[in-house]
Design a protein around this motif. Structure first.
Motif, PDB file in Angstrom:
ATOM      1  N   UNK A 282     -14.206 108.950  82.637  1.00  0.00           N
ATOM      2  CA  UNK A 282     -15.545 108.605  83.112  1.00  0.00           C
ATOM      3  C   UNK A 282     -15.543 107.307  83.908  1.00  0.00           C
ATOM      4  N   UNK A 283     -14.768 106.310  83.455  1.00  0.00           N
ATOM      5  CA  UNK A 283     -14.677 105.049  84.209  1.00  0.00           C
ATOM      6  C   UNK A 283     -14.097 105.316  85.599  1.00  0.00           C
ATOM      7  N   UNK A 284     -13.021 106.081  85.656  1.00  0.00           N
ATOM      8  CA  UNK A 284     -12.412 106.401  86.950  1.00  0.00           C
ATOM      9  C   UNK A 284     -13.369 107.207  87.821  1.00  0.00           C
ATOM     10  N   UNK A 285     -14.082 108.153  87.225  1.00  0.00           N
ATOM     11  CA  UNK A 285     -14.995 109.003  87.990  1.00  0.00           C
ATOM     12  C   UNK A 285     -16.135 108.188  88.594  1.00  0.00           C
ATOM     13  N   UNK A 286     -16.704 107.276  87.807  1.00  0.00           N
ATOM     14  CA  UNK A 286     -17.801 106.448  88.303  1.00  0.00           C
ATOM     15  C   UNK A 286     -17.335 105.591  89.475  1.00  0.00           C
ATOM     16  N   UNK A 316      -6.250 102.444  99.428  1.00  0.00           N
ATOM     17  CA  UNK A 316      -5.352 102.342  98.272  1.00  0.00           C
ATOM     18  C   UNK A 316      -6.089 102.597  96.974  1.00  0.00           C
ATOM     19  N   UNK A 317      -7.246 101.973  96.812  1.00  0.00           N
ATOM     20  CA  UNK A 317      -8.029 102.178  95.589  1.00  0.00           C
ATOM     21  C   UNK A 317      -8.496 103.625  95.474  1.00  0.00           C
ATOM     22  N   UNK A 318      -8.897 104.215  96.591  1.00  0.00           N
ATOM     23  CA  UNK A 318      -9.302 105.620  96.553  1.00  0.00           C
ATOM     24  C   UNK A 318      -8.162 106.508  96.075  1.00  0.00           C
ATOM     25  N   UNK A 319      -6.965 106.253  96.586  1.00  0.00           N
ATOM     26  CA  UNK A 319      -5.811 107.060  96.194  1.00  0.00           C
ATOM     27  C   UNK A 319      -5.470 106.866  94.725  1.00  0.00           C
ATOM     28  N   UNK A 320      -5.499 105.611  94.255  1.00  0.00           N
ATOM     29  CA  UNK A 320      -5.181 105.327  92.849  1.00  0.00           C
ATOM     30  C   UNK A 320      -6.184 105.999  91.922  1.00  0.00           C
ATOM     31  N   UNK A 321      -7.470 105.855  92.225  1.00  0.00           N
ATOM     32  CA  UNK A 321      -8.511 106.477  91.392  1.00  0.00           C
ATOM     33  C   UNK A 321      -8.350 107.995  91.371  1.00  0.00           C
ATOM     34  N   UNK A 322      -8.122 108.587  92.549  1.00  0.00           N
ATOM     35  CA  UNK A 322      -8.047 110.041  92.635  1.00  0.00           C
ATOM     36  C   UNK A 322      -6.842 110.591  91.880  1.00  0.00           C
ATOM     37  N   UNK A 323      -5.664 109.964  92.058  1.00  0.00           N
ATOM     38  CA  UNK A 323      -4.458 110.446  91.381  1.00  0.00           C
ATOM     39  C   UNK A 323      -4.595 110.288  89.871  1.00  0.00           C
ATOM     40  N   UNK A 324      -5.060 109.122  89.423  1.00  0.00           N
ATOM     41  CA  UNK A 324      -5.232 108.897  87.987  1.00  0.00           C
ATOM     42  C   UNK A 324      -6.230 109.879  87.389  1.00  0.00           C
ATOM     43  N   UNK A 325      -7.292 110.169  88.132  1.00  0.00           N
ATOM     44  CA  UNK A 325      -8.312 111.101  87.637  1.00  0.00           C
ATOM     45  C   UNK A 325      -7.752 112.513  87.529  1.00  0.00           C
ATOM     46  N   UNK A 326      -6.950 112.917  88.511  1.00  0.00           N
ATOM     47  CA  UNK A 326      -6.347 114.250  88.461  1.00  0.00           C
ATOM     48  C   UNK A 326      -5.403 114.386  87.275  1.00  0.00           C
ATOM     49  N   UNK A 327      -4.620 113.331  87.005  1.00  0.00           N
ATOM     50  CA  UNK A 327      -3.677 113.372  85.882  1.00  0.00           C
ATOM     51  C   UNK A 327      -4.425 113.465  84.558  1.00  0.00           C
TER      52      UNK A 327
END
Length: 462
Positions: A282-286, A316-327
């Motif tokens: 939820x933190x990553x999604x927000x 960079x932040x967009x990529x980090x959030x997206x990859x972490x959220x997918x995992x």
């Protein structure tokens, strides 16, 4: 609409006025007399959509030492202003879009002082933990209302997009501390509740409905957090109700964080892991939803009195959030698949039970319920058994019925579960719905008064 006042440094008056005239802005200029050495002060109204563009044009005039004040204006009566508003209406739409400069200020103002933030979260954690333990949705909602999470949840994304490193670091720090405070406070309160005998050790505390949905989350949980992130940014940029959006963000963070604390205090590590994954997701999604919304809305990292930084940081932040959220969304996908399979088994079992009981020899039986029971291996639960309850007016169960129901259910699933057939036999001396009978005194006075439903259980294993 906004009213802008700029104090102009010595020697910069002409450069500023040239920009305003090129933009078609109706302004007034007055000589400045004060403690600071400024040449003049210029004041002018602007449509909300035009603020960011005009201030960016003024940044090219190298206004080091200038002071800019942006004020809300109720109305402006001016033909020049109407023309300017039409020019910035973007195809006829006049929806407001908060300027980047004002957006930073609003995000900062919505982030309370650190001590107040911690105290309010402690109160929210206590209320949320109490509501979850008491299985009270109203109390849980109350905990969301008082949680000051809107500012910190959005400050990080606003700081990233606008290149404000201080706002970005404050937003991330407040979010991490906030989650930690709620989890720690919930562990303490839940431990005290357990110690006081609220629930004996070993009890599956997550049978509480308000807890169960947070310790075994599915992919639909993402919708709340993603929607909260988008709505939060829209509330800042479009002037929607920030209080209501703050409750939505708190709904995605406070109850799951409290669930982590409760299940940890009960020693249910699998359930605690499931709730913790939900909190992180939820933190990553927000943050991801807020960042994407800001970028799509056209906000870019360019300051009024600074050189525009590169956009690499935002990407960079967009990529980090997206990859972490997918995992982290993978466990939620597995749980969603289990729930889908459970629904299928329940539907198939219900149909098969109705088909079996439709045979003439079972006319005296009536299907009361069909339930698929999952095991307690949180968060990745599996089907433990199918419980079929039938009602009869006879005192003896039919041994063959369990085998028939098991064979029928097993034919529809790859891994046949245990089938448990429960016979609820009504005692003819009293009404079946004795618990709803108003004449309690009559029931109490009857000799040999006892529970009216005698239950026989037949278990058929694969």
């Amino acid at each position: 609409m906004r009213y802008i006042e700029i104090t102009i440094p010595d020697g910069q008056r002409r450069a500023v006025l040239d920009v305003l005239e090129a933009e078609g802005v109706d302004y007034i200029v007055s000589d400045e007399v004060g403690r600071q050495e400024h040449d003049a002060a210029v004041r002018f109204p602007l449509p909300t959509r035009a603020v960011e563009g005009v201030l960016d044009r003024l940044s090219e005039a190298d206004l080091s030492g200038a002071r800019v004040v942006v004020i809300d204006a109720e109305t402006v009566v001016s033909e020049e202003f109407d023309e300017l508003r039409e020019r910035h209406s973007h195809g006829g739409t006049r929806g407001e879009r908060t300027s980047r400069q004002v957006l930073e200020t609003k995000a900062d103002e919505l982030t309370p002082a650190f001590r107040i933030y911690v105290v309010m979260l402690l109160i929210s954690a206590v209320v949320a933990t109490s509501g979850l333990l008491a299985d009270s949705p109203a109390v849980v909602v109350g905990s969301m209302v008082i949680a000051p999470l809107l500012g910190p949840a959005l400050a990080a994304s606003v700081g990233i997009v606008t290149g404000n490193d201080g706002l970005r670091s404050t937003g991330f720090r407040y979010q991490l501390v906030g989650v930690a405070v709620v989890v720690a406070a919930s562990i303490g309160l839940a431990w005290l509740a357990r110690l006081a005998g609220f629930e004996p050790g070993g009890v599956d505390i997550v049978v509480v409905a308000e807890l169960q949905e947070r310790v075994s989350p599915n992919l639909f949980s993402l919708a709340v957090a993603l929607g909260a992130g988008v709505a939060g940014i829209l509330s800042l940029t479009r002037g929607f109700s920030e209080a209501i959006v703050g409750v939505m963000i708190a709904a995605a963070l406070i109850p799951p964080a409290a669930a982590v604390g409760i299940t940890t205090a009960w020693g249910m590590w699998g359930a605690a892991f499931g709730a913790f994954v939900l909190v992180v997701v939820n933190v990553l999604s927000i943050n991801l939803a807020a960042l994407v919304t800001l970028w799509v809305a056209g906000y870019r990292p360019q300051g009024l009195f600074e050189v525009s930084p590169t956009r690499r940081q935002t990407a960079t932040y967009l990529a980090v959030f997206a990859v972490a959220l997918l995992v982290l969304a993978a466990p939620l996908g597995a749980i969603t698949l289990i729930e889908f399979q459970t629904t299928q088994v329940a539907s198939a079992a219900d149909e098969e039970v109705e088909a079996v009981l439709a045979e003439p020899r079972y006319d005296h039986l009536e299907a009361e319920s069909v339930e698929v029971v999952l095991d307690d291996d949180y968060p990745f639960r599996s089907i433990d058994r199918v419980v079929v309850t039938v009602r009869s007016d006879e005192l003896a169960p039919d041994p063959a019925l369990g085998e028939l129901i098991f064979d029928a259910v097993a034919a529809d699933v790859d891994d046949p579960p245990i089938v448990e057939v429960r016979y609820a036999v009504a005692d003819e001396r009293y009404p079946v719905d004795w618990e709803e009978t108003d004449d309690r005194e009559w029931l109490a006075g009857q000799e040999g008064n006892e529970r009216l439903d005698r239950q026989y259980v037949q278990v058929v294993e694969p």
